[in-house]
Write a protein that holds these residues in place. Structure first.
Motif: not given
Length: 98
Positions: A58-59, A54-55, A61-62
């Motif tokens: 996140e990285y 999940t983390k 997607s950003t």
């Protein structure tokens, strides 16, 4: 430069440990995965970083970690993992550890 791209000499200085001892530790703890892979699954990249999927998503997607779509598959270039770590090393503040 070390074969995985990490600046071990700099890490050793920041941790205040002998560089040769750190290199030995890294060599002993090298994961059994295929080091010849140039593109990693999200799970493989997350495992290399020691973080959860999940983390890592996140990285991705950003844009903090580069990724590519190959058909319907998401892949992380192996170099992107090392580049991410190098950037994090530059922005980390080791002096504020609790």
């Amino acid at each position: 430069m070390h074969e995985n791209g990490l600046p071990l000499a700099q890490i050793a200085r920041l941790l205040d440990v002998p560089e040769d001892a750190l290199r030995t530790l890294v060599a002993e703890r090298r994961p059994a995965g295929d080091a010849t892979l140039v593109a990693l699954t999200v799970e493989e990249a997350a495992r290399r970083l020691g973080i959860g999927r999940t983390k890592l998503y996140e990285y991705v997607s950003t844009g903090e970690i580069a990724s590519v779509k190959i058909g319907s598959l998401r892949r992380i270039p192996a170099e992107a993992v090392n580049e991410f770590l190098t950037r994090q090393l530059g922005t980390s503040d080791f002096g504020t550890a609790a």
